[in-house]
Design a protein around this motif. Structure first.
Motif, short mmCIF file in Angstrom:
data_model
loop_
_atom_site.label_atom_id
_atom_site.label_comp_id
_atom_site.label_asym_id
_atom_site.label_seq_id
_atom_site.Cartn_x
_atom_site.Cartn_y
_atom_site.Cartn_z
N ALA A 277 0.83 -1.20 0.00
CA ALA A 277 0.00 0.00 0.00
C ALA A 277 0.86 1.25 0.00
CB ALA A 277 -0.93 -0.01 1.21
N LEU A 278 1.96 1.23 0.75
CA LEU A 278 2.88 2.37 0.74
C LEU A 278 3.50 2.56 -0.63
CD1 LEU A 278 4.99 2.37 4.05
CD2 LEU A 278 3.57 4.21 3.15
N HIS A 279 3.87 1.47 -1.28
CA HIS A 279 4.46 1.57 -2.63
C HIS A 279 3.47 2.18 -3.62
CE1 HIS A 279 8.41 -0.23 -2.33
NE2 HIS A 279 7.93 -1.22 -1.59
N ARG A 280 2.18 1.87 -3.44
CA ARG A 280 1.18 2.38 -4.39
C ARG A 280 0.82 3.84 -4.14
NH1 ARG A 280 -1.27 -2.66 -3.07
NH2 ARG A 280 -2.72 -1.55 -1.69
N THR A 281 1.18 4.36 -2.98
CA THR A 281 0.78 5.71 -2.58
C THR A 281 1.97 6.65 -2.73
OG1 THR A 281 -0.64 4.66 -0.93
CG2 THR A 281 -0.36 7.03 -0.77
N HIS A 282 1.71 7.90 -3.08
CA HIS A 282 2.80 8.84 -3.33
C HIS A 282 2.46 10.21 -2.74
CE1 HIS A 282 4.65 5.94 -6.09
NE2 HIS A 282 3.43 5.77 -6.59
N GLY A 283 3.51 11.02 -2.58
CA GLY A 283 3.34 12.39 -2.14
C GLY A 283 2.80 12.51 -0.74
N VAL A 284 1.90 13.48 -0.56
CA VAL A 284 1.33 13.76 0.75
C VAL A 284 0.54 12.57 1.27
CG1 VAL A 284 -0.23 15.27 2.02
CG2 VAL A 284 1.26 16.23 0.27
N ALA A 285 -0.13 11.85 0.37
CA ALA A 285 -0.91 10.68 0.78
C ALA A 285 0.00 9.60 1.37
CB ALA A 285 -1.69 10.12 -0.40
N ARG A 286 1.17 9.42 0.81
CA ARG A 286 2.11 8.43 1.36
C ARG A 286 2.58 8.85 2.75
NH1 ARG A 286 7.64 6.11 -1.42
NH2 ARG A 286 6.14 4.81 -2.54
N LEU A 287 2.85 10.14 2.91
CA LEU A 287 3.29 10.64 4.22
C LEU A 287 2.21 10.42 5.27
CD1 LEU A 287 5.80 12.10 5.39
CD2 LEU A 287 4.54 14.23 5.11
N ALA A 288 0.95 10.67 4.91
CA ALA A 288 -0.15 10.46 5.85
C ALA A 288 -0.32 8.99 6.18
CB ALA A 288 -1.44 11.03 5.26
N LEU A 289 -0.20 8.11 5.18
CA LEU A 289 -0.32 6.68 5.42
C LEU A 289 0.82 6.19 6.32
CD1 LEU A 289 -1.59 3.93 4.91
CD2 LEU A 289 -0.27 3.78 2.78
N ALA A 290 2.04 6.66 6.07
CA ALA A 290 3.18 6.27 6.89
C ALA A 290 3.00 6.73 8.33
CB ALA A 290 4.47 6.86 6.30
N ARG A 291 2.45 7.92 8.52
CA ARG A 291 2.23 8.44 9.87
C ARG A 291 1.14 7.66 10.59
NH1 ARG A 291 -0.57 13.68 9.22
NH2 ARG A 291 -2.29 12.21 8.94
N ASP A 292 -0.01 7.46 9.91
CA ASP A 292 -1.16 6.85 10.57
C ASP A 292 -0.94 5.36 10.81
OD1 ASP A 292 -2.26 9.34 10.33
OD2 ASP A 292 -3.52 8.84 8.60
N ALA A 293 -0.55 4.63 9.77
CA ALA A 293 -0.48 3.17 9.85
C ALA A 293 0.77 2.69 10.59
CB ALA A 293 -0.51 2.55 8.45
N TYR A 294 1.82 3.51 10.59
CA TYR A 294 3.07 3.05 11.17
C TYR A 294 3.46 3.83 12.42
CZ TYR A 294 3.60 0.07 7.13
OH TYR A 294 3.38 -0.91 6.17
N SER A 295 3.64 5.14 12.30
CA SER A 295 4.06 5.91 13.47
C SER A 295 3.03 5.85 14.60
CB SER A 295 4.30 7.37 13.08
OG SER A 295 5.37 7.48 12.18
N TYR A 296 1.75 5.87 14.25
CA TYR A 296 0.71 5.90 15.27
C TYR A 296 0.15 4.52 15.61
CZ TYR A 296 0.65 11.00 14.98
OH TYR A 296 1.00 12.33 15.04
N LEU A 297 -0.25 3.73 14.62
CA LEU A 297 -0.89 2.46 14.90
C LEU A 297 0.08 1.39 15.39
CD1 LEU A 297 -3.59 2.23 12.09
CD2 LEU A 297 -3.96 2.28 14.55
N HIS A 298 1.37 1.53 15.11
CA HIS A 298 2.33 0.56 15.64
C HIS A 298 2.62 0.81 17.12
CE1 HIS A 298 2.91 -0.96 11.64
NE2 HIS A 298 3.84 -1.80 12.05
N LEU A 299 2.34 2.02 17.60
CA LEU A 299 2.54 2.28 19.03
C LEU A 299 1.63 1.42 19.89
CD1 LEU A 299 3.77 3.77 21.41
CD2 LEU A 299 2.20 5.67 20.95
N PRO A 300 0.30 1.35 19.63
CA PRO A 300 -0.51 0.43 20.44
C PRO A 300 -0.13 -1.04 20.25
CG PRO A 300 -1.82 1.42 18.67
CD PRO A 300 -0.54 2.18 18.74
N MET A 301 0.46 -1.39 19.11
CA MET A 301 0.97 -2.76 18.97
C MET A 301 2.07 -3.02 20.00
SD MET A 301 1.33 -3.54 14.92
CE MET A 301 0.15 -2.86 13.75
#
Length: 443
Positions: A277-301
């Motif tokens: 999904a990250l590979h398919r996404t670019h620009g600002v959308a990729r940055l938002a996906l990286a922040r939400d799915a990884y920086s934020y959602l990996h914390l509760p993991m």
């Protein structure tokens, strides 16, 4: 942290490339977080209760803030090039010292250096070195100077609040009021770190290497799962000379089964889906996906795995206690809550990653979470061994059924990943062949 047009590298630095992989030096940095997670678990297990648990989660949130900034830096420039290793070693030392001071991070003991102030100072040093490293990396790119100034604000405010928490409450309050004041300042520090980071505008910035970003977060999940294995080994206090019994062996097998199921839920297919999904996404959308799915959602993991580790440590200690019959040792409320709650939190965060990355879920996953939550009061009526066995059966069973129900999508994901790896290997082999042909003959 690079622009869509690329990062202007400073002297001695190598900007990250879209196909960049995690360096061995970054894996070396993660060793200090192994110690940090272990220390958080050990301190929490010693004083397990709502107050100690909330403090531990606040510490983990601050450690995660440092780690994810580390991952962002490594995605912008090579961590093993130029002066970057010196920044990394300095941050590593600061986090190690902060982890040592962790038991006194909220309240200083009379002997020795002030632990709360030491923790705050080491944390300030770690974030300060990160901000300095970011400045060094972007100093040749005038477009990123304004972004760097915005980047420096949350760490400065966060560490200032930690220093205030270490110096001020004991001068103004006494007893429970002092503890509440310190805790409130820590909560505010964590809120500032994450909320300001989310609100900071980053026009033109993106994640350079989707593979690097996904792999770094997968590796820190492995670090946390390794912490649960350590808790499994040290929980029964086997080093103290307790005899090895069948209940201990059974509890260890059940614990390994739960850890393996958690690994399977995340690594079998969802980590691949997130990276694609990250590979398919670019620009600002990729940055938002990286922040939400990884920086934020990996914390509760990470929270979930550490909570499960705490519960596992106490369960195995109860099972190994020779003074209590292994079939009559009921779990206390907090032990049961962290054991089952940790697994629930991890699975819920993985489901959140799936929804955010691929925008779909299956009702079976929701049902499995509800069933696991409904089993908590049942487990409260069982022995520690029985509660762990029930958890293992539920988690392994849910993971197995989910894998069988989604066999074809999983196979497609894994096949695509295998084809990608083969293509990368073929490209690397061809590149090495061309380099060999260009090399002048030896005389």
């Amino acid at each position: 942290m690079s622009t869509d047009e690329g990062l202007v590298g400073a002297d001695g630095l190598e900007p990250a490339a879209p196909g960049a992989k995690v360096t061995r030096l970054e894996l070396f940095y993660d060793l200090v977080f192994v110690f940090a997670f272990l220390n958080v678990t050990s301190v929490s297990a010693k004083y397990l209760g709502p107050s100690a648990l909330s403090r531990s989660l606040l510490v983990l949130a601050l450690l995660w803030y440092v780690w994810t900034s580390f991952a962002t830096l490594g995605n912008a420039v090579r961590a093993d090039q130029g002066i970057m290793p010196l920044f990394g070693f300095g941050i590593m030392a600061a986090i190690f010292l902060a982890s040592i001071a962790l038991p006194e991070a909220f309240s200083d003991k009379p002997a020795g250096l002030p632990g709360d102030l030491t923790f705050a100072a080491c944390y300030l040093l770690a974030l300060g070195l990160q901000v300095l490293a970011f400045w060094y990396a972007v100093r040749g790119d005038p477009r990123l100077h304004r972004w760097w100034r915005r980047l420096a604000v949350p760490p400065l405010v966060t560490t200032a609040l930690l220093l205030v928490a270490a110096l001020v409450p004991q001068r103004l309050f006494r007893g429970d009021a002092e503890i509440r004041a310190r805790l409130g300042l820590w909560v505010l520090a964590v809120a500032v770190a994450y909320l300001l980071g989310a609100l900071t505008r980053t026009p033109g910035l993106t994640i350079v290497s989707a593979g690097h970003w996904a792999e770094r977060h997968a590796q820190i999940v492995l670090v946390a799962l390794g912490e649960s294995i350590l808790s499994l080994g040290t929980g029964p206090n086997l080093l103290a000379g307790l005899p090895l019994t069948w209940p201990i062996i059974g509890g260890a097998v059940l614990g390994i089964a739960v850890v393996a199921a958690l690994w399977w839920v995340y690594f079998d297919a969802r980590v691949i889906a997130g990276e694609q999904a990250l590979h398919r996404t670019h620009g600002v959308a990729r940055l938002a996906l990286a922040r939400d799915a990884y920086s934020y959602l990996h914390l509760p993991m990470i929270f979930g795995i550490i909570l499960f580790s705490l519960g596992l440590k106490h369960v195995l200690a109860l099972i190994a206690d020779p003074t209590v019959p292994w079939d009559r040792d009921l779990l206390r409320g907090i032990d049961l809550a962290v054991l089952y709650g940790g697994v629930l939190l991890f699975l819920l965060a993985v489901l959140g990653l799936q929804i955010r990355a691929v925008h779909r879920f299956r009702w079976f996953q929701i049902g499995a979470l509800l069933v696991l939550a409904a089993l908590v009061p049942v487990a409260g009526q069982l022995s520690a061994f029985g509660a762990l066995a029930l958890l293992a059966v539920a988690v392994v069973g849910a993971a197995t059924v989910d894998s069988l129900r989604n066999r074809q999508p999983r196979q497609r994901l894994r096949r695509a990943k295998l084809e990608e790896e083969r293509a990368l290997e073929a490209g690397e082999t061809e590149w090495r062949r061309r380099q060999h042909l260009r090399r002048p003959p030896e005389t």
